[in-house]
Structure formats: C-alpha cells, structure tokens
Design a protein around this motif. Sequence first.
Motif, PDB file in Angstrom:
ATOM      1  N   ILE A 285     -12.157   2.231  34.016  1.00 28.61           N
ATOM      2  CA  ILE A 285     -11.110   1.721  34.919  1.00 28.61           C
ATOM      3  C   ILE A 285     -11.337   0.285  35.292  1.00 28.61           C
ATOM      4  CG2 ILE A 285     -10.350   2.110  37.293  1.00 28.61           C
ATOM      5  CD1 ILE A 285     -10.769   5.130  36.902  1.00 28.61           C
ATOM      6  N   LEU A 286     -12.902  -0.169  35.399  1.00 31.31           N
ATOM      7  CA  LEU A 286     -13.184  -1.525  35.725  1.00 31.31           C
ATOM      8  C   LEU A 286     -12.812  -2.296  34.480  1.00 31.31           C
ATOM      9  CD1 LEU A 286     -16.843  -1.156  37.528  1.00 31.31           C
ATOM     10  CD2 LEU A 286     -14.585  -1.778  38.531  1.00 31.31           C
ATOM     11  N   LEU A 287     -13.099  -1.774  33.233  1.00 29.89           N
ATOM     12  CA  LEU A 287     -12.532  -2.389  32.172  1.00 29.89           C
ATOM     13  C   LEU A 287     -11.140  -2.568  32.087  1.00 29.89           C
ATOM     14  CD1 LEU A 287     -13.972  -3.705  29.502  1.00 29.89           C
ATOM     15  CD2 LEU A 287     -12.883  -1.619  28.427  1.00 29.89           C
ATOM     16  N   ALA A 288     -10.232  -1.792  32.378  1.00 32.73           N
ATOM     17  CA  ALA A 288      -8.783  -1.762  32.458  1.00 32.73           C
ATOM     18  C   ALA A 288      -8.257  -2.675  33.826  1.00 32.73           C
ATOM     19  CB  ALA A 288      -8.203  -0.544  32.663  1.00 32.73           C
ATOM     20  N   MET A 289      -9.167  -2.853  34.830  1.00 33.43           N
ATOM     21  CA  MET A 289      -8.581  -3.941  35.638  1.00 33.43           C
ATOM     22  C   MET A 289      -9.004  -5.115  35.233  1.00 33.43           C
ATOM     23  SD  MET A 289     -10.067  -1.685  39.081  1.00 33.43           S
ATOM     24  CE  MET A 289      -9.732  -3.049  40.228  1.00 33.43           C
ATOM     25  N   LEU A 290      -9.996  -5.467  34.593  1.00 41.99           N
ATOM     26  CA  LEU A 290     -10.387  -6.730  33.886  1.00 41.99           C
ATOM     27  C   LEU A 290      -9.492  -7.278  32.873  1.00 41.99           C
ATOM     28  CD1 LEU A 290     -12.198  -9.269  33.552  1.00 41.99           C
ATOM     29  CD2 LEU A 290     -13.682  -7.828  31.775  1.00 41.99           C
ATOM     30  N   GLY A 291      -8.851  -6.243  31.980  1.00 40.40           N
ATOM     31  CA  GLY A 291      -7.923  -6.389  31.041  1.00 40.40           C
ATOM     32  C   GLY A 291      -6.704  -6.877  31.732  1.00 40.40           C
ATOM     33  N   ALA A 292      -6.180  -6.073  32.496  1.00 38.65           N
ATOM     34  CA  ALA A 292      -4.894  -6.387  33.195  1.00 38.65           C
ATOM     35  C   ALA A 292      -4.882  -7.844  33.712  1.00 38.65           C
ATOM     36  CB  ALA A 292      -4.643  -5.572  34.470  1.00 38.65           C
ATOM     37  N   SER A 293      -5.856  -8.536  34.381  1.00 41.42           N
ATOM     38  CA  SER A 293      -5.936  -9.723  34.763  1.00 41.42           C
ATOM     39  C   SER A 293      -6.205 -10.611  33.573  1.00 41.42           C
ATOM     40  CB  SER A 293      -7.349 -10.038  35.533  1.00 41.42           C
ATOM     41  OG  SER A 293      -7.403 -11.305  36.173  1.00 41.42           O
ATOM     42  N   LEU A 294      -6.757 -10.246  32.327  1.00 32.48           N
ATOM     43  CA  LEU A 294      -6.743 -11.048  31.367  1.00 32.48           C
ATOM     44  C   LEU A 294      -5.617 -11.423  30.553  1.00 32.48           C
ATOM     45  CD1 LEU A 294      -8.887 -13.000  29.487  1.00 32.48           C
ATOM     46  CD2 LEU A 294      -9.661 -10.922  28.231  1.00 32.48           C
ATOM     47  N   ALA A 295      -4.977 -10.167  30.517  1.00 32.68           N
ATOM     48  CA  ALA A 295      -3.650 -10.227  29.794  1.00 32.68           C
ATOM     49  C   ALA A 295      -2.610 -11.194  30.469  1.00 32.68           C
ATOM     50  CB  ALA A 295      -3.118  -8.791  29.840  1.00 32.68           C
ATOM     51  N   THR A 296      -2.754 -11.228  31.689  1.00 37.81           N
ATOM     52  CA  THR A 296      -1.898 -12.215  32.289  1.00 37.81           C
ATOM     53  C   THR A 296      -2.216 -13.503  32.166  1.00 37.81           C
ATOM     54  OG1 THR A 296      -1.742 -10.603  33.946  1.00 37.81           O
ATOM     55  CG2 THR A 296      -0.922 -13.058  34.702  1.00 37.81           C
ATOM     56  N   LEU A 297      -3.430 -13.856  32.017  1.00 34.46           N
ATOM     57  CA  LEU A 297      -4.024 -15.276  31.755  1.00 34.46           C
ATOM     58  C   LEU A 297      -3.625 -15.513  30.460  1.00 34.46           C
ATOM     59  CD1 LEU A 297      -5.748 -17.694  32.535  1.00 34.46           C
ATOM     60  CD2 LEU A 297      -7.871 -16.509  31.786  1.00 34.46           C
ATOM     61  N   LEU A 298      -3.935 -14.845  29.421  1.00 35.61           N
ATOM     62  CA  LEU A 298      -3.351 -15.030  28.051  1.00 35.61           C
ATOM     63  C   LEU A 298      -1.715 -15.260  27.961  1.00 35.61           C
ATOM     64  CD1 LEU A 298      -5.653 -12.630  25.917  1.00 35.61           C
ATOM     65  CD2 LEU A 298      -6.027 -15.088  26.317  1.00 35.61           C
ATOM     66  N   GLN A 299      -1.127 -14.579  28.872  1.00 35.25           N
ATOM     67  CA  GLN A 299       0.402 -14.579  28.646  1.00 35.25           C
ATOM     68  C   GLN A 299       0.636 -16.174  29.160  1.00 35.25           C
ATOM     69  OE1 GLN A 299       2.359 -11.362  30.449  1.00 35.25           O
ATOM     70  NE2 GLN A 299       4.457 -12.665  30.520  1.00 35.25           N
ATOM     71  N   VAL A 300       0.118 -16.484  30.238  1.00 34.44           N
ATOM     72  CA  VAL A 300       0.200 -17.999  30.840  1.00 34.44           C
ATOM     73  C   VAL A 300      -0.084 -18.833  29.555  1.00 34.44           C
ATOM     74  CG1 VAL A 300      -0.585 -19.555  32.336  1.00 34.44           C
ATOM     75  CG2 VAL A 300      -0.037 -17.258  33.113  1.00 34.44           C
ATOM     76  N   LEU A 301      -1.127 -18.812  28.883  1.00 29.16           N
ATOM     77  CA  LEU A 301      -1.747 -19.827  28.054  1.00 29.16           C
ATOM     78  C   LEU A 301      -0.599 -19.685  26.743  1.00 29.16           C
ATOM     79  CD1 LEU A 301      -5.550 -18.893  27.821  1.00 29.16           C
ATOM     80  CD2 LEU A 301      -4.261 -21.083  28.918  1.00 29.16           C
ATOM     81  N   GLN A 302      -0.319 -18.447  26.386  1.00 29.53           N
ATOM     82  CA  GLN A 302       0.763 -18.132  25.252  1.00 29.53           C
ATOM     83  C   GLN A 302       1.963 -19.078  25.542  1.00 29.53           C
ATOM     84  OE1 GLN A 302       1.799 -14.085  24.512  1.00 29.53           O
ATOM     85  NE2 GLN A 302       3.216 -14.829  22.706  1.00 29.53           N
ATOM     86  N   ILE A 303       2.465 -18.744  26.878  1.00 29.48           N
ATOM     87  CA  ILE A 303       3.785 -19.644  27.103  1.00 29.48           C
ATOM     88  C   ILE A 303       3.688 -21.215  27.029  1.00 29.48           C
ATOM     89  CG2 ILE A 303       5.165 -20.106  28.911  1.00 29.48           C
ATOM     90  CD1 ILE A 303       5.056 -17.243  29.842  1.00 29.48           C
ATOM     91  N   ARG A 304       2.275 -21.502  27.650  1.00 30.71           N
ATOM     92  CA  ARG A 304       2.254 -23.019  27.616  1.00 30.71           C
ATOM     93  C   ARG A 304       2.062 -23.697  26.007  1.00 30.71           C
ATOM     94  NH1 ARG A 304      -1.904 -23.621  32.880  1.00 30.71           N
ATOM     95  NH2 ARG A 304      -0.497 -23.006  34.411  1.00 30.71           N
ATOM     96  N   MET A 305       1.350 -22.705  25.270  1.00 27.35           N
ATOM     97  CA  MET A 305       1.144 -23.318  24.119  1.00 27.35           C
ATOM     98  C   MET A 305       2.347 -23.227  22.961  1.00 27.35           C
ATOM     99  SD  MET A 305      -2.855 -22.170  23.800  1.00 27.35           S
ATOM    100  CE  MET A 305      -3.287 -22.592  22.462  1.00 27.35           C
ATOM    101  N   ILE A 306       2.883 -21.993  22.945  1.00 26.32           N
ATOM    102  CA  ILE A 306       4.253 -21.785  22.197  1.00 26.32           C
ATOM    103  C   ILE A 306       5.135 -21.246  22.756  1.00 26.32           C
ATOM    104  CG2 ILE A 306       2.708 -21.298  19.995  1.00 26.32           C
ATOM    105  CD1 ILE A 306       2.612 -18.499  20.442  1.00 26.32           C
ATOM    106  N   GLY A 307       5.820 -21.785  23.920  1.00 29.87           N
ATOM    107  CA  GLY A 307       6.628 -21.648  24.500  1.00 29.87           C
ATOM    108  C   GLY A 307       8.005 -21.306  23.952  1.00 29.87           C
TER     109      GLY A 307
END
Length: 531
Positions: A285-307
């Motif tokens: 569950i802790l890993l899932a919570m970390l993953g949920a936050s990291l997925a959002t960060l990567l989505q932000v980076l993805q939009i900025r880099m290959i929007g």
Amino acid sequence: MQAESPSVYERLQTLLPAPKPIEPTGWLNRARALEGPWARGLRSVSQVIFINHPLSGALLLLAFWLSSPWMAGWALVGMTAANGVSHWMRLSPELRNQGIHGFNGVLVGCATAVLANTPMPSAANAAQLTLLVAIGGGLTTWMIELWRLRFHRRGDPPVLTLPFCLITWVLLAVVPPSLTTPLEAIQPAAATTPLETLLLGIPHSFGQVFLCSSLTSGCLVAIAVVIASPMAAGLGVIGAIIGMTSSLIQGADASAVAQGLWGYNSVLTAIALGGIFHTPSSRSILLAMLGASLATLLQVLQIRMIGILPPLTLSFVITTWCLQGLAKRRLPALIPVCLHAVVSPEEHRHRYYVTRVLLERFRRHLQERLAGIPTISAPPVLEEPLNRQTQKLFAELDRDQDGRLSIAELRHALMSNLIHRQAENNDPLLDDQLNTVLAAMDLNQDGRINRMEFGHFIQHLRRLRDGEDRLRLYLIPMDANGDDHLEPNELDRLLRSLGQTNLTSAETNLVYADHPEGLSWRQWIDQLLLA
C-alpha cells in the motif's frame, strides 16, 4: 531409469478422501466462472483495470454505450480483432480466455471513439475508422507476443497498456485531422472548492481509464471494479486522491482534475502495485501511494516534454515498471505475484494467509525440536464431518484395536491404497519414511500414536493439501535463480515476507542437513508436514 520414490506427503495423501470440487457460491461468483466467447470478450474489457469478471465487463460496456454507442461498438471491434489475431497466431488459449490478449484492443476502440467525437460519422468515415480499429486491435496482440518473447524471464516487466499507447499515437498520425478531436480536452467543471473537485474527480478518474468523460460512466466503472474486487476499488480511490492532490499542488487546472484527467494514471498504478503485482500488505500500500504520486509527476513531465501527444497511460506504465524494479532490489520482503498467477487482491491476500499459517507452525515446531520440547497439544478442534472421518480412519488403521498405531499398520494402509503394491513393498525408503511419520505424529514422545495425535496430524495434512496450490503460487517468486529449489537465503526472504525473522544457523542446519543444495518442492512439502 528408475522413477523417484514418492515423498512422504504424496504417500500420506492417499489416506485422505478425495477433495470435493469447489462450487462457486453466490450469483456473483457463479457469474465470475462463466465461460465461452462472450465471457472471454467481457473479461477482455474488464482486464483493462485489472479485474476479471464478466459481469464487470458488461457494466463497463454499458458505461461505454452511455458515453457513445460508437465507443461500445469500436471497443468490441478492437477486442474481437485482438482475440482473433491471438487465435490465428495460436497463442495461449488460457491467456485469451482471461482477457489478456484483448484489453489493449478494447482501449484502442475507446480512444478511436473519442478521436471521432461526432454523434453520427458518415458511412465512409465510420468504415475507415472501423478498419483502423480492427488493424490496431490486432497489432496490439502481435506487440504483446513480441514483448513476451523478449521479456519472458521471472520478474521481467509486464507489457501493460504500452501497445495501446503506441497504436493510439500512430492513429493520431494516420487519421485525417478533419476526423479527429483532442483526446483529453478540458471541459468546464461544476466543482468550486478543492473538496468538490476531489469528490467529482474520483468517479471521473475511474471513467478516464477508458477515456469516458461523463460522470455516469465513471460511476459505472467504479461499481464494476467494486463488484469484482472491493480491495482493488479501495486502492483505486486512494490512488485517485493522491494523484489529484499531487496535481493540484503542482498547479494543475481544477477543471481538468475534477474531470479525472489527473487521476486515471494514479488509479491504475495504485491498483497494480498495491494488490495485483504484489501481495497486498502495508508495504504494498505504501508502494502504491508512492506510485500514485510518481505517476502524476511523470504525467506532468510528459506533457511538458512531448505535449503534442496525449499522455494516455504511459506514466502508469513507466511508474509501475520502475517501482517494481525498485521493490525487487530494495524491498525483498515485498512479495511479487507471478504474471500467470495474477487474479485479484483478495485471492493474493488469501495465499498470504495460507502460507503464513503453514510457516508459523513449521517455525514453531522447528524451534521446539531444537529445544527438545515435546509438542504436547490439546485435542484438536475438528469440525464435523472431519472429526467423524478422522475417527473412522483411525479405527480402520488400528487393526489390532489397541488404541495406537504401529508402523506395520500404517504400512498396510498405504499398501492397500496403492496400485503397484509389490514395487512399493520392496522400496527400502518406505520404512524410513514411515518411521519419520510416526515420530512426527508422536507429539508427547511417549512412543504411542493415539487418537488425539493422529487427529492433530491428519488435520495438518488436510490443511496442507487444501492450501498446496496457494502455497506454491506464493512461493514461486521466491526462487530468484529459477533452479526450482528453495535455498536458505530464499527461505529467509519467505519468512521476512510473513513478518518473521531469518532462520538461525542451528535452524538452517536442521532444515538443510540432508539437502545442502536446497529443497525441491517435494522435499519442502515434506518439511512442512513433518517439522
């Protein structure tokens, strides 16, 4: 070549009555067990969000229909094409029946419906898009098989929804701009406060997994997950909240958050890491919570880099891969689930409990043996009809009716249950095994096997037989080097996953005294039975 002699466990199983086939109870479980082409197709739909239930698949199709009849139709086209290519390539029918070869095709169909966001496309446009969906859906199966051929070792990353992402980006390039609309366009939201944003965003996040933007469709998707796995639904809600909160902190548009555009990757990541690819626990569950936050960060980076390309589920794929690899190296006590054994978080948790009960007994008796403490137990509490069966079996084995079992009586019982009695009767290993069995039954070490001790042993034998499949599936990831033997360091990892300490040197020597190269499955089961 002479066949290997049966193990103690294999010999003694013949004393037990054959297990009764487990019939599904309740209409939900009966619906889960449905077979046939329609059930296969509905599982393909539900596997998008890691659930395996035809009823859930039917609710998801209804959610598609409410979003757009074209979405439901093209999702079926993509799924049919994907499963058709699987059949044509003669791939695993089991994977096809469980929806593994079809779910990326479903997503391609859903994405095409959003691309062609029009109530009634012309016949020519509809035919063109249908053909593209069929081709794209079929290609996803081909990509899945290529991935399997390349990444087939235990612990390799799963393909997840990567084929869907790649095929959909290709569709954006080949479909004329006049036929397409933005895949993730932000619409005005009714939310006015952060709390309202989050409350609206939870069902929308579930819906956006399938690119469904309506609130009704999102609620149906969430209900479909609850029906198949309440635990998965809970993990998804946690993931959605963390993903949306992280995006708001990073300045995301509140309307986009309420619409679920910043929660769907976190929903998938939390379910995958928290209960699908790992046995559910506080660590997962802790890993899932970390993953949920990291997925959002990567989505932000993805939009900025290959929007120029819509993010789709790429951040979920990358996050899941990265954290699975991290857990493998840094969190060895977090037990993964083999891909072929993936079902539901509830079943994974059940495997954990079965393994924990068996290993706790094994460890306790191992420590008692080293300390020289007789295992004096109270009479076991046996439910009817198990108690009657055990007493009847003892009476049948006790041929001289003196109230105790001897090696001769146990040998006679085993011989009467074997087809090749003469060959077994000449087996020099048999008497050694029977002496070991009697020693294991003799809890108070008085040299007599009475009814209570026999009942205690038969209860454990039955528990071991009933849990053998779950135990084996839980243990498969422990065999890190793939040599089909449980070595001391692998057994220590198993114990740590169950909240126990490593074996002491004395315990290790006792367990591995006759098997320094490691315990095979048969030897390990005998250790659990006779410890």
